[in-house]
Enzyme design. Structure first.
Site, PDB file in Angstrom:
ATOM      1  N   THR A 219      -0.619   1.497   9.665  1.00 41.62           N
ATOM      2  CA  THR A 219       0.111   0.241   9.584  1.00 41.62           C
ATOM      3  C   THR A 219      -0.839  -0.884   9.182  1.00 41.62           C
ATOM      4  O   THR A 219      -2.038  -0.688   9.041  1.00 41.62           O
ATOM      5  CB  THR A 219       0.758  -0.109  10.939  1.00 41.62           C
ATOM      6  N   GLY A 327       1.484   0.494  -5.140  1.00 35.51           N
ATOM      7  CA  GLY A 327       0.897   0.713  -3.827  1.00 35.51           C
ATOM      8  C   GLY A 327      -0.527   0.234  -3.707  1.00 35.51           C
ATOM      9  O   GLY A 327      -1.263   0.682  -2.817  1.00 35.51           O
ATOM     10  N   LYS A 345     -12.846  -7.017   5.244  1.00 38.89           N
ATOM     11  CA  LYS A 345     -13.746  -5.912   4.902  1.00 38.89           C
ATOM     12  C   LYS A 345     -15.205  -6.340   5.036  1.00 38.89           C
ATOM     13  O   LYS A 345     -16.044  -5.586   5.562  1.00 38.89           O
ATOM     14  CB  LYS A 345     -13.469  -5.433   3.478  1.00 38.89           C
TER      15      LYS A 345
END
Length: 487
Positions: A219, A327, A345
């Site tokens: 998720t 995607g 990140k």
């Protein structure tokens, strides 16, 4: 081999200094055994009462016995036996090892019998290592992971002795759980047929009773509390979700400490660079004593793809819609365009260096400007009239000496006093810079260290997409399975 004996003959074990004795008998003899012990030890030879703790009867229990030749001459047999039971949270009520060096026994709760036998079989390579997954999310990454599991399940069992079972699956509206395993060919239908709401704590309670339980988070939600609940129950975690790792430093560090204290694995390679070995490479450098001077990279394959499309004259709004359909983007594309995804990140890598930073400490220059995240999904995409201005900016950015997407730079060696240690945003680069040669969704990370000063260590490849990210998630799952088999 392990041998369960529910209707066992009597077996006695004693604690050090004879302060306690445990006796296992057949369940049908429990009442008679309790009465006999009370009568025998209630008074001494002179008829005076003896002060003993009350006799406690626990039932049903199983006597699980591992039998093998010359066990006493093989190191760590007992450790592997009890360690395998501990890995799945099975409580050992009593234990005994015979002097004949051929067997070792443990008394466990009867309800744990089947799970314990399968787990000990796997620990001694007598059967395939069973791994049970609870997958959260069936979006781009979760769906692709389930497709890859479907294609690889038999090959992994045959060639790697790892049997991966889908024990549970949940999305935002419903959940399905089957301790025998959900057939991978029917996972979508089983989920659609379910009317059970996604009660994650209840699912974790059921998962923890299965061999090698792993929570797989595909998720983009704030699942920090879910990780805490899973680790507290002795469940491993595999995450493609950056948000728990980008939580405040005390929260993130608390999860790390919990995983270490409970000897659970938390794997999160795909949170930076999809399936690229970015985090493992950094951990290897740090563990071997190298000093990290600088980390520079184009961490977002999504922004790389958008930059390439803009350089071809595609309006930003159209490029974002296309990237989302493929995607490549986050569930909310504004996280990509604002630089927030790249900042997370960069923060994850900075924290691997021991930098106790929070997200607010990351200086961000967005790839595309915009206001706060709107409520309507269509408004997540840039407005067409702004796209022309961004397209012109992109053409300038792709001129010689200009970058592609924003380059995050965790750097703890050269930042001036008071300046942010981590910066995310466009920077000018030379035409021969690695960022100038990227194509499509390619990403790269360059590690400049004491040992890699003249020629930084580069990791480069596809940095976005459901297929490559799911492959990285599956790799993390296999890391856990292989480590339990000693491979």
């Amino acid at each position: 081999m392990p041998w369960p004996t529910p209707a066992c003959p009597w077996v006695a074990t004693s604690a050090p200094r004879d302060r306690a004795v445990a006796v296992a008998v057949a369940r049908s003899d429990a009442a008679r055994a309790e009465a006999a012990l009370a009568a025998e030890f209630g008074r001494n030879a002179d008829g005076e009462p003896i002060e003993l703790a009350p006799i406690r009867v626990r039932e049903p229990v199983t006597l699980l016995t591992l039998v093998g030749e010359a066990m006493g001459r093989t190191p760590n047999v007992a450790g592997r036996f009890f360690g395998a039971l501990g890995q799945i949270g099975v409580l050992v009520r009593a234990s005994s090892q015979g002097a004949g060096e051929r067997s070792i026994s443990a008394v466990i709760d009867g309800e744990d019998t089947a799970t314990a036998v399968r787990t000990v079989h796997a620990a001694f390579n007598l059967a395939a290592q069973e791994v049970n997954l609870l997958v959260l999310g069936k979006g781009t990454v979760g769906r692709e992971l389930l497709y890859q599991l479907t294609a690889q399940q038999q090959a992994l069992a045959r060639d790697q002795d790892v049997l991966i079972k889908l024990a549970g699956l949940a999305d935002s509206r419903r959940a399905v759980f089957d301790p025998a395993g959900i057939p991978l060919a029917r996972w979508d239908a089983r989920l659609q047929e379910s009317h059970v709401p996604p009660d994650v704590p209840a699912l974790l309670d059921r998962l923890r009773r299965l061999p090698v339980p792993i929570l797989v988070d595909c998720t983009a939600d704030d699942t920090t509390a879910v990780y805490e609940a899973a680790l507290a129950r002795g469940i491993h975690v595999v995450s493609a979700n950056k948000r728990p790792l980008a939580a405040t430093w005390p929260v993130r560090q608390g999860l790390m400490d919990m995983a270490r204290e409970r000897h659970r694995r938390w794997e999160y390679e795909t949170t930076v660079g999809a399936s690229l070995p970015v985090i493992d490479t950094l951990k290897g450098l740090v563990r071997t004593g190298d000093t990290i001077l600088r980390i520079e990279g184009s961490f977002s394959g999504t922004l790389g793809y958008l930059a390439g499309e803009l350089s071809r004259g595609v309006p930003l709004s159209h490029a974002v819609r296309d990237a989302r359909a493929r995607g490549y983007t986050e569930p909310h594309p504004r996280d990509d365009l604002s630089g927030l995804d790249v900042a997370r990140k960069a923060l994850i890598l900075a924290r691997e260096l021991g930098m106790q930073l929070d997200l607010e400490a990351v200086a961000i220059e967005p790839f595309a400007l915009g206001g706060a995240r709107p409520r309507r999904p269509r408004a997540l995409l840039p407005r067409p009239r702004r796209a022309r201005r961004r397209r012109r900016r992109s053409h300038r950015a792709h001129a010689p000496g200009r970058p592609r997407p924003p380059l995050p730079r965790p750097d703890r060696s050269s930042a001036p006093a008071g300046a942010p240690a981590v910066r995310v945003g466009p920077v000018e680069v030379e035409p021969d810079h690695p960022a100038a040669r990227l194509r499509g969704t390619e990403a790269f990370v360059a590690f400049t260290t004491d040992r890699h000063r003249a020629y930084p260590l580069l990791v480069q490849g596809a940095g976005a997409g459901g297929a490559v990210t799911a492959a990285g998630v599956l790799t993390d799952i296999l890391k856990i399975a292989m480590s339990l088999r000693g491979r």
